[in-house]
Design an enzyme around this catalytic site. Structure first.
Site, PDB file in Angstrom:
ATOM      1  N   HIS A 105       0.840  -1.220   0.000  1.00 44.40           N
ATOM      2  CA  HIS A 105       0.000   0.000   0.000  1.00 44.40           C
ATOM      3  C   HIS A 105       0.865   1.257   0.000  1.00 44.40           C
ATOM      4  O   HIS A 105       0.522   2.264   0.613  1.00 44.40           O
ATOM      5  CB  HIS A 105      -0.938   0.026   1.210  1.00 44.40           C
ATOM      6  CG  HIS A 105      -1.915  -1.117   1.246  1.00 44.40           C
ATOM      7  ND1 HIS A 105      -3.187  -1.020   0.741  1.00 44.40           N
ATOM      8  CD2 HIS A 105      -1.803  -2.381   1.714  1.00 44.40           C
ATOM      9  CE1 HIS A 105      -3.822  -2.167   0.911  1.00 44.40           C
ATOM     10  NE2 HIS A 105      -2.999  -3.019   1.494  1.00 44.40           N
ATOM     11  N   HIS A 155      -4.050   1.029  11.954  1.00 48.25           N
ATOM     12  CA  HIS A 155      -3.811  -0.241  12.657  1.00 48.25           C
ATOM     13  C   HIS A 155      -5.162  -0.901  12.903  1.00 48.25           C
ATOM     14  O   HIS A 155      -6.057  -0.299  13.515  1.00 48.25           O
ATOM     15  CB  HIS A 155      -3.106   0.040  13.978  1.00 48.25           C
ATOM     16  CG  HIS A 155      -2.710  -1.193  14.735  1.00 48.25           C
ATOM     17  ND1 HIS A 155      -3.004  -2.472  14.311  1.00 48.25           N
ATOM     18  CD2 HIS A 155      -2.031  -1.346  15.886  1.00 48.25           C
ATOM     19  CE1 HIS A 155      -2.530  -3.347  15.178  1.00 48.25           C
ATOM     20  NE2 HIS A 155      -1.933  -2.692  16.137  1.00 48.25           N
ATOM     21  N   ASN A 191     -10.333  -2.960   2.367  1.00 48.17           N
ATOM     22  CA  ASN A 191     -10.005  -2.962   0.940  1.00 48.17           C
ATOM     23  C   ASN A 191     -11.262  -2.711   0.123  1.00 48.17           C
ATOM     24  O   ASN A 191     -12.372  -2.717   0.663  1.00 48.17           O
ATOM     25  CB  ASN A 191      -9.422  -4.321   0.536  1.00 48.17           C
ATOM     26  CG  ASN A 191      -7.943  -4.454   0.880  1.00 48.17           C
ATOM     27  OD1 ASN A 191      -7.259  -3.462   1.130  1.00 48.17           O
ATOM     28  ND2 ASN A 191      -7.458  -5.678   0.887  1.00 48.17           N
TER      29      ASN A 191
HETATM   30 FE1  HDE Z   1      -2.472  -4.832   5.498  1.00 50.15          FE
HETATM   31  N1  HDE Z   1      -0.674  -4.035   5.964  1.00 50.15           N
HETATM   32  N2  HDE Z   1      -1.778  -6.657   6.032  1.00 50.15           N
HETATM   33  N3  HDE Z   1      -4.204  -5.736   4.862  1.00 50.15           N
HETATM   34  N4  HDE Z   1      -3.162  -3.100   4.873  1.00 50.15           N
HETATM   35  C1  HDE Z   1      -0.341  -2.746   5.807  1.00 50.15           C
HETATM   36  O1  HDE Z   1       0.766  -1.443   7.412  1.00 50.15           O
HETATM   37  C2  HDE Z   1      -0.650  -6.884   6.748  1.00 50.15           C
HETATM   38  C3  HDE Z   1      -4.513  -7.044   4.937  1.00 50.15           C
HETATM   39  C4  HDE Z   1      -4.416  -2.812   4.424  1.00 50.15           C
HETATM   40  O2  HDE Z   1      -3.333   3.432   3.985  1.00 50.15           O
HETATM   41  C5  HDE Z   1       0.984  -2.406   6.426  1.00 50.15           C
HETATM   42  O3  HDE Z   1       1.014   0.768   7.760  1.00 50.15           O
HETATM   43  C6  HDE Z   1      -0.555  -8.267   7.102  1.00 50.15           C
HETATM   44  C7  HDE Z   1      -5.914  -7.262   4.668  1.00 50.15           C
HETATM   45  C8  HDE Z   1      -4.514  -1.424   4.051  1.00 50.15           C
HETATM   46  O4  HDE Z   1      -1.707   3.293   5.427  1.00 50.15           O
HETATM   47  C9  HDE Z   1       1.434  -3.728   7.048  1.00 50.15           C
HETATM   48  C10 HDE Z   1      -1.662  -8.874   6.559  1.00 50.15           C
HETATM   49  C11 HDE Z   1      -6.424  -6.023   4.414  1.00 50.15           C
HETATM   50  C12 HDE Z   1      -3.252  -0.891   4.301  1.00 50.15           C
HETATM   51  C13 HDE Z   1       0.290  -4.647   6.679  1.00 50.15           C
HETATM   52  C14 HDE Z   1      -2.415  -7.859   5.897  1.00 50.15           C
HETATM   53  C15 HDE Z   1      -5.349  -5.086   4.541  1.00 50.15           C
HETATM   54  C16 HDE Z   1      -2.432  -1.957   4.815  1.00 50.15           C
HETATM   55  C17 HDE Z   1       1.965  -1.745   5.503  1.00 50.15           C
HETATM   56  C18 HDE Z   1      -2.046 -10.344   6.602  1.00 50.15           C
HETATM   57  C19 HDE Z   1      -7.870  -5.656   4.035  1.00 50.15           C
HETATM   58  C20 HDE Z   1      -2.794   0.520   4.035  1.00 50.15           C
HETATM   59  C21 HDE Z   1       1.992  -0.285   5.884  1.00 50.15           C
HETATM   60  C22 HDE Z   1      -2.132 -10.871   7.903  1.00 50.15           C
HETATM   61  C23 HDE Z   1      -8.830  -5.950   5.051  1.00 50.15           C
HETATM   62  C24 HDE Z   1      -3.080   1.429   5.184  1.00 50.15           C
HETATM   63  C25 HDE Z   1       1.217  -0.213   7.104  1.00 50.15           C
HETATM   64  C26 HDE Z   1      -2.675   2.835   4.841  1.00 50.15           C
HETATM   65  C27 HDE Z   1      -1.104  -1.803   5.216  1.00 50.15           C
HETATM   66  C28 HDE Z   1       0.278  -5.920   7.062  1.00 50.15           C
HETATM   67  C29 HDE Z   1      -3.608  -8.136   5.197  1.00 50.15           C
HETATM   68  C30 HDE Z   1      -5.549  -3.689   4.316  1.00 50.15           C
HETATM   69  C31 HDE Z   1       2.779  -4.246   6.604  1.00 50.15           C
HETATM   70  C32 HDE Z   1       0.573  -8.906   7.889  1.00 50.15           C
HETATM   71  C33 HDE Z   1      -6.665  -8.594   4.692  1.00 50.15           C
HETATM   72  C34 HDE Z   1      -5.726  -0.705   3.501  1.00 50.15           C
HETATM   73  O5  HDE Z   1       1.532  -3.632   8.440  1.00 50.15           O
END
Ligand code: HDE
Length: 729
Positions: A81, A345, A154
């Site tokens: 993202h 978060h 999402n």
């Molecule tokens: Fe994320 N995800 N994600 N994700 N995600 C991040 O956090 C992660 C997942 C989503 O505009 C990170 O600050 C793991 C699902 C959005 O700043 C990180 C897993 C969904 C955004 C991270 C998932 C999301 C992130 C990277 C699997 C939809 C952007 C930067 C367990 C429900 C937020 C940050 C923004 C961002 C980890 C799966 C949505 C690395 C480990 C499912 C919208 O922490």
């Protein structure tokens, strides 16, 4: 003259409303330039040197401070993202939800809760294109009176994997390949499809990712989903399950894939610009917050597991109740300070909202803090203005990199008597957060629940729910993506997966790839598949009903008719019929559309009646893919110029190919003659199933033209044109 205002930062660190963040805002109007210690600078053009031709002196603390700050301007981009843009807004509740949750902002219909929303793509890096085929992040921070609640969702309601332990693998596979860093922001490459073809649990999500949902027309025209099942808890401590939805009031719309690829070149900032301009013009985007509520007793009622993030709850089984509205009404002042530094978060919840044991959600609860520590440099990221709650923060946490708060007093521990026992813990009735006391009685295992093993039923449900045009786009998307995969065995293995979704889909993709349809799909060895390879065998015990088709899954059923903010190109040149142009333009403006006069060059054009019409853009700087519709007004000379202008003719051909509304003044048919679709009609080629009338308006009366044109634009696209032979573009 600069004012005599006192310079330097105000040291008040109490938490204030998001709009009143005075201590950290800066406005240089009428102020002297200073160093970061507040010393006024008298020369910002020259460094300190030993003589005007001599070496620079190490002593120049002003130069060193400026360069050092510059050297450190970038922070690591988000690992996923990375590319995003954001806006401020408000959320207003329609009806109190006290029956289900005690969350104050979901019970108060009077107060507007401030929000900050960041949209993003997942795979590309910060400088990549907005129109990549990808999932879009839809992250909302609610600044509530009980602390911040982040709904980090999402634009698709399911995810690729069921367990957080697979996330690094998924992302490694989709990111540019590690040996040559190719391709940027694209899933059409071997490592991604290698992984997906070995992960049957991804099948439902991959159907969404290959659908037009992955190439939205606008961020304002996307749905949003919390994806996981969460919990609501009411004042009495009673819990229920909840899924969150965002429903855009402009409807859900997408562009064509050919168009998306071209937009990526013509305007990689297309979505970012679109959101910015809409908000600047006062056309504030709106979404309704929807909830699907499932009582605890119904946990095992469905043929899928509520804890499985690769499943939706079909709206036919549990309707979405719309409980409030979010309006985005203000662009950020500073991209870095707000959009780049915002830290979402999934673990930022308020009392009344809680988690479930969805294993993907559980992993995310760890990841987001960890990620902020590296991105924002330490544990004090919550003190950055965009991340601060609007309520006061009191605890015994202290110090660390970039600490902003100047804590007073000698006690930084609890229990204490020297500080009067402060700060106090809050009971549930006093607004303290308490986790749902779910009973857990289990063995400690590394296993997948058998209720997670059906990977195909909902993929089939999604495909069956699509319109013919949407199905055709999905076939093309698979053919494109797999066509870019070089390893034939991967293509073949993916076809094996598709046969389990829909035979027709597999046959069509196989045809395009020049491969046979596998008789028996290869069963990959994977922890998400039971040892005997029979995923359908395991089902939850109480199956109420299976939905075969769900209207909510097709974009063909979305809201239509609203042309607000739609961009309309008016192709004109000297000699244009000013009266007709103005009539149509005003009619478009009255409906909130954004008409722009496009001419061979900038400046103004002289109309047939000698009036001057200002030109908004020249053909050199625009392309049809940046517009929703095109209008060619009359006027002998203008028509002759446009008909003779290859870029204008190409503009029309491309707009036709991308199934957009096109209007010609009846006296502008010379232009039509030059186009591919016009020529065919003129010759009246029998047997061609070309439908000129689908979204093409030809009218002599400007008022009637405007009416018919507006109706056509409101339809968004005329995908049925694709069934004809394609127009070269
Ligand atoms: Fe994320 N995800 N994600 N994700 N995600 C991040 O956090 C992660 C997942 C989503 O505009 C990170 O600050 C793991 C699902 C959005 O700043 C990180 C897993 C969904 C955004 C991270 C998932 C999301 C992130 C990277 C699997 C939809 C952007 C930067 C367990 C429900 C937020 C940050 C923004 C961002 C980890 C799966 C949505 C690395 C480990 C499912 C919208 O922490």
């Amino acid at each position: 003259m600069p004012s005599k205002k006192k310079s330097g930062a105000n040291a008040d660190t109490t938490n204030t409303k998001i709009d009143e963040l005075a201590p950290n805002t800066e406005n240089a109007a009428n102020e002297f330039m200073t160093t970061n210690t507040g010393v006024r600078i008298n020369d910002d053009q020259n460094s300190l040197k030993a003589g005007d031709r001599g070496p620079t002196l190490l002593e120049d603390f002003i130069l060193r401070e400026k360069i050092t700050h510059f050297d450190h301007e970038r922070i690591p981009e988000r690992i996923v993202h990375a590319r995003g843009n954001a806006a401020h807004g408000v959320f207003k509740l329609y009806e109190p939800m006290g029956k289900y949750t005690k969350a104050a902002f979901l019970n108060d219909t009077k107060t507007e809760t401030p929000v900050f929303v960041r949209f993003s793509t997942v795979a590309g890096s910060r400088g990549s294109s907005d129109l990549a085929r990808d999932v879009r992040g839809f992250a909302v921070k609610f600044y509530t009176q009980e602390g911040n609640f982040d709904l980090v969702g999402n634009n698709m309601p399911v995810f690729f994997i069921q367990d957080a332990v697979k996330f690094p693998d998924l992302i490694h596979a989709v990111k540019p390949e590690p040996h040559n860093e190719i391709p940027q922001a694209a899933s059409a490459h071997d490592t991604f499809w290698d992984f997906i073809s070995l992960m049957p649990e991804s099948t439902h999500m991959i159907m969404w990712a290959m659908s037009d949902r992955a190439i939205p027309r606008s961020l304002r025209m996307m749905e949003g989903f919390g994806v996981h099942t969460f919990r609501f808890i009411n004042e009495q401590g009673k819990a229920c399950f909840v899924k969150f939805h965002w429903k855009p009031l402009l409807g859900v719309h997408s562009v064509a894939w050919d168009e998306a690829q071209k937009i990526s070149g013509k305007d990689p900032d297309f979505h970012r610009r679109d959101l910015w301009e809409a908000i600047e013009s006062g056309a504030f985007p709106e979404w309704e917050l929807g909830v699907q509520i499932v009582p605890e007793k119904d946990e095992f009622k469905y043929d899928f597991d509520l804890l499985d993030p690769t499943k939706i709850i079909p709206e036919e089984l549990v309707p979405v109740q719309r409980i409030g509205k979010m309006t985005l009404n203000r662009n950020p002042d500073n991209f870095f300070a707000e959009t780049e530094q915002v830290a979402f978060h999934v673990g930022h919840v308020v009392p009344g909202i809680d988690f479930t044991n969805d294993p993907l959600l559980q992993g995310r609860l760890f990841s987001y803090t960890d990620t902020q520590l590296i991105r924002l440099g330490g544990p004090n990221f919550q003190e950055i203005p965009i991340n601060r709650p609007v309520v006061p923060v009191h605890n015994n946490q202290r110090d660390g990199h970039m600490r902003q708060t100047i804590n007073q007093g000698r006690t930084s521990y609890n229990p204490n008597s020297l500080g009067g026992g402060c700060p106090f813990q809050a009971k549930w009735a006093e607004g303290g957060f308490a986790s749902h006391t779910e009973r857990i009685d289990a063995r400690k295992v590394r296993e997948r629940s058998p209720s997670f093993f059906d990977h195909f039923s909902q993929a089939t449900l999604f495909y069956n729910s699509q319109s013919d045009a949407e199905k055709a786009h999905i076939v093309k998307a698979f053919s494109f993506e797999l066509g870019k995969v070089e390893t034939v065995a991967i293509r073949q293995r993916m076809l094996g997966i598709l046969t389990q979704v829909d035979k027709d889909l597999a046959v069509q993709v196989a045809y395009n790839l020049g491969l046979p349809v596998p008789k028996k799909p290869e069963q990959p060895i994977n922890h998400s598949i039971p040892a005997d390879g029979n995923p359908k065998k395991y089902q939850p015990i109480h199956v109420e009903s299976r939905v075969q088709q769900s209207g909510a899954l097709s974009m063909a059923n979305t809201i239509k008719g609203n042309i607000q903010t739609r961009k309309v190109a008016i192709l004109a040149a000297d000699g244009v019929d000013a009266a007709a142009l103005t009539t149509v333009k005003n009619a478009l403006l009255s409906k909130g559309a954004v008409p722009e006069v496009i001419a061979p060059r900038l400046g103004s054009i002289v109309a047939a009646d000698k009036t001057a019409i200002p030109v908004d853009r020249s053909l050199l700087t625009v392309a049809s893919v940046l517009y929703d519709a095109v209008y060619v007004p009359g006027g002998t000379n203008s028509v002759a110029t446009i008909a003779d202008e290859p870029d204008a003719v190409h503009f029309l051909n491309e707009a036709y190919r991308h199934c957009k509304a096109i209007a010609f003044d009846a006296s502008a048919t010379n232009v039509l003659d030059q186009t591919y679709f016009g020529k065919k009609v003129q010759k009246g080629m029998p047997g061609e199933d070309f439908k000129l009338d689908a979204g093409v308006v030809i009218q002599a009366n400007p008022k009637k033209l405007a009416e018919q044109f507006i109706t056509a634009i409101g339809q968004h696209r005329f995908w049925e044109r694709e069934q004809s032979k394609e127009v070269p573009a």
